[in-house]
Scaffold this motif. Structure first.
Motif, PDB file in Angstrom:
ATOM      1  N   MET A  13       0.543  -1.420   0.148  1.00  0.00           N
ATOM      2  CA  MET A  13      -0.294   0.217  -0.062  1.00  0.00           C
ATOM      3  C   MET A  13       0.635   1.829  -0.082  1.00  0.00           C
ATOM      4  O   MET A  13       0.534   2.531  -0.704  1.00  0.00           O
ATOM      5  N   CYS A  14       2.049   1.682   0.823  1.00  0.00           N
ATOM      6  CA  CYS A  14       3.710   2.431   1.028  1.00  0.00           C
ATOM      7  C   CYS A  14       3.141   2.978  -1.256  1.00  0.00           C
ATOM      8  O   CYS A  14       3.703   3.700  -1.229  1.00  0.00           O
TER       9      CYS A  14
ATOM     10  N   ARG B  69       9.228   4.291  -7.070  1.00  0.00           N
ATOM     11  CA  ARG B  69       8.785   3.361  -5.977  1.00  0.00           C
ATOM     12  C   ARG B  69      10.002   3.601  -5.404  1.00  0.00           C
ATOM     13  O   ARG B  69      10.165   1.986  -4.212  1.00  0.00           O
ATOM     14  N   LEU B  70      11.766   3.100  -6.135  1.00  0.00           N
ATOM     15  CA  LEU B  70      12.773   3.140  -5.376  1.00  0.00           C
ATOM     16  C   LEU B  70      12.623   4.147  -4.048  1.00  0.00           C
ATOM     17  O   LEU B  70      13.719   3.651  -2.890  1.00  0.00           O
TER      18      LEU B  70
ATOM     19  N   ALA C  32       8.689   0.754   2.787  1.00  0.00           N
ATOM     20  CA  ALA C  32       7.574  -0.447   2.578  1.00  0.00           C
ATOM     21  C   ALA C  32       8.205  -1.674   3.471  1.00  0.00           C
ATOM     22  O   ALA C  32       7.899  -1.919   4.397  1.00  0.00           O
ATOM     23  N   CYS C  33       9.515  -1.636   3.451  1.00  0.00           N
ATOM     24  CA  CYS C  33      10.541  -2.664   3.858  1.00  0.00           C
ATOM     25  C   CYS C  33       9.991  -2.157   5.932  1.00  0.00           C
ATOM     26  O   CYS C  33       9.798  -3.002   6.448  1.00  0.00           O
ATOM     27  N   ALA C  34      10.231  -0.815   6.463  1.00  0.00           N
ATOM     28  CA  ALA C  34      10.384  -0.783   7.645  1.00  0.00           C
ATOM     29  C   ALA C  34       8.852  -1.029   8.213  1.00  0.00           C
ATOM     30  O   ALA C  34       8.270  -1.104   9.172  1.00  0.00           O
ATOM     31  N   LEU C  35       7.747  -0.414   7.631  1.00  0.00           N
ATOM     32  CA  LEU C  35       7.059  -1.032   7.649  1.00  0.00           C
ATOM     33  C   LEU C  35       6.529  -2.472   8.170  1.00  0.00           C
ATOM     34  O   LEU C  35       6.068  -2.885   8.800  1.00  0.00           O
TER      35      LEU C  35
ATOM     36  N   ALA D 179       5.875  10.349  -1.638  1.00  0.00           N
ATOM     37  CA  ALA D 179       5.889  11.490  -2.515  1.00  0.00           C
ATOM     38  C   ALA D 179       5.776  13.044  -2.773  1.00  0.00           C
ATOM     39  O   ALA D 179       5.907  13.116  -3.841  1.00  0.00           O
ATOM     40  N   GLY D 180       5.680  13.565  -1.983  1.00  0.00           N
ATOM     41  CA  GLY D 180       4.903  15.333  -1.911  1.00  0.00           C
ATOM     42  C   GLY D 180       4.130  15.427  -1.816  1.00  0.00           C
ATOM     43  O   GLY D 180       3.320  16.772  -2.338  1.00  0.00           O
ATOM     44  N   ALA D 181       3.218  14.345  -1.433  1.00  0.00           N
ATOM     45  CA  ALA D 181       1.348  14.478  -1.918  1.00  0.00           C
ATOM     46  C   ALA D 181       1.355  16.101  -0.775  1.00  0.00           C
ATOM     47  O   ALA D 181       1.167  16.294  -0.321  1.00  0.00           O
ATOM     48  N   LYS D 182      -0.097  16.490  -1.469  1.00  0.00           N
ATOM     49  CA  LYS D 182      -0.555  17.606  -0.678  1.00  0.00           C
ATOM     50  C   LYS D 182      -1.057  17.077   1.044  1.00  0.00           C
ATOM     51  O   LYS D 182      -1.593  16.774   1.206  1.00  0.00           O
TER      52      LYS D 182
END
Length: 323
Positions: A99-100, A111-112, A118-121, A241-244
């Motif tokens: 999902m991340c 995705r890189l 993602a691994c941390a989650l 990703a810098g979402a608002k």
């Protein structure tokens, strides 16, 4: 994009809540009206059907490889063996990291940039499961199709494995996220988000209330024990990703709804409840999650993974054990 799209005709998509057997629901619910998928018109007009299984299983392979590299066996060996036992369990669906990544890609992120978080989650999620399964907590003998960590390594080592996985997740984000893809302030926001979700106002609070019990505690427990990790996963992807700010809030509401939906349907499928109220709650959560996604219509087909996760949470249309 990395995920698979197959062009098909575009009739309305009819979806049903899953049925495990003829006696799962009361008779009046066996004739439920179909639920119409609330895909936005702009998405339907492109006539794609998203192959969630291919997208998900492909990501699982990549994430498993990176987790294997992130948790190598070193001294003291037994702690790392216990950590790897849970983190690399073959039965893991990797829902939080997938999902991340999907949320990061929604906003055009690479995705890189998302893989370390993602691994941390997954590390944090596995740590919480190790501790939740302990005899002093939920006392679960199995997890992800294998004996629980403490059944194999003992309670003392299971506690240490969980304790080690939590900080390793944070360290992995800081040490492995490409600085040219993710600015430092975004990383700080991600770390703060994960810390919040597992802490005393998040998953730990849910576990406490689950142990204490009490009237009218079910909804709180569901939101904290199961909604928090899903919410955190979606939000972290957006942050990377810098979402608002308003987009982050939409992701927050979406992720929480999906996480609770998954657990509610689990309870239904495991016959923990056959009450019509549970069915209604599941339908409401599905609608709520998709309503939040309508605010992302401008992102087009990159929104399809998040839509598909909602329907998977409700319908479980495929198994990861299938060839």
């Amino acid at each position: 994009m990395v995920f698979s799209l197959v062009a098909l005709p575009s009739p309305p998509i009819t979806l049903y809540l899953p049925k495990k057997g003829p006696n799962l629901y009361p008779p009046k619910l066996n004739k439920m009206s179909p639920i119409q998928c609330s895909l936005p018109v702009s998405t339907q007009s492109k006539t794609p059907r998203f192959d969630l299984k291919t997208y998900w299983t492909t990501l699982i392979q990549e994430i498993n490889q990176k987790l294997d590299q992130a948790v190598p066996i070193q001294y003291p060996n037994k702690i790392y063996e216990a950590m790897r036992y849970s983190v690399l369990a073959k039965g893991a669906k990797r829902a939080p990291p997938v999902m991340c990544v999907a949320a990061c890609e929604l906003f055009g992120g690479n995705r890189l940039a998302a893989f370390p978080t993602a691994c941390a989650l997954e590390m944090v999620h596995s740590a919480s499961l190790i501790h939740n399964d302990l005899p002093c907590m939920d006392d679960d003998p199995s997890r992800r199709g294998q004996p629980s960590n403490h059944k194999v390594y003992g309670v003392d080592m299971a506690i240490l494995a969980g304790d080690a996985l939590f900080p390793l997740g944070f360290h992995h984000i800081v040490s492995h996220t490409p600085s040219d893809l993710v600015p430092e302030p975004r990383l700080l926001s991600v770390i703060a988000e994960i810390a919040r979700s597992v802490g005393s106002t998040g998953m730990a609070a849910g576990q406490f209330i689950d142990l204490e019990g009490g009237l009218n505690s079910v909804e709180f427990v569901q939101e904290k024990k199961f909604g928090e990790m899903s919410e955190c996963s979606a939000v972290c992807g957006g942050l990377l990703a810098g979402a608002k700010d308003d987009e982050i809030q939409r992701l927050r509401r979406y992720g929480r709804a999906v996480g609770v939906l998954y657990q509610v349907v689990d309870d239904i499928l495991e016959a923990k409840t056959t009450k019509s109220k549970a069915i209604e709650v599941a339908e409401e959560l599905r609608a709520k999650a998709k309503k939040e996604l309508e605010g992302f219509e401008k992102y087009g087909e990159s929104l399809l993974p998040l839509y598909s996760f909602v329907d998977y949470a409700a319908d479980r249309g495929f198994s990861f054990g299938e060839s």
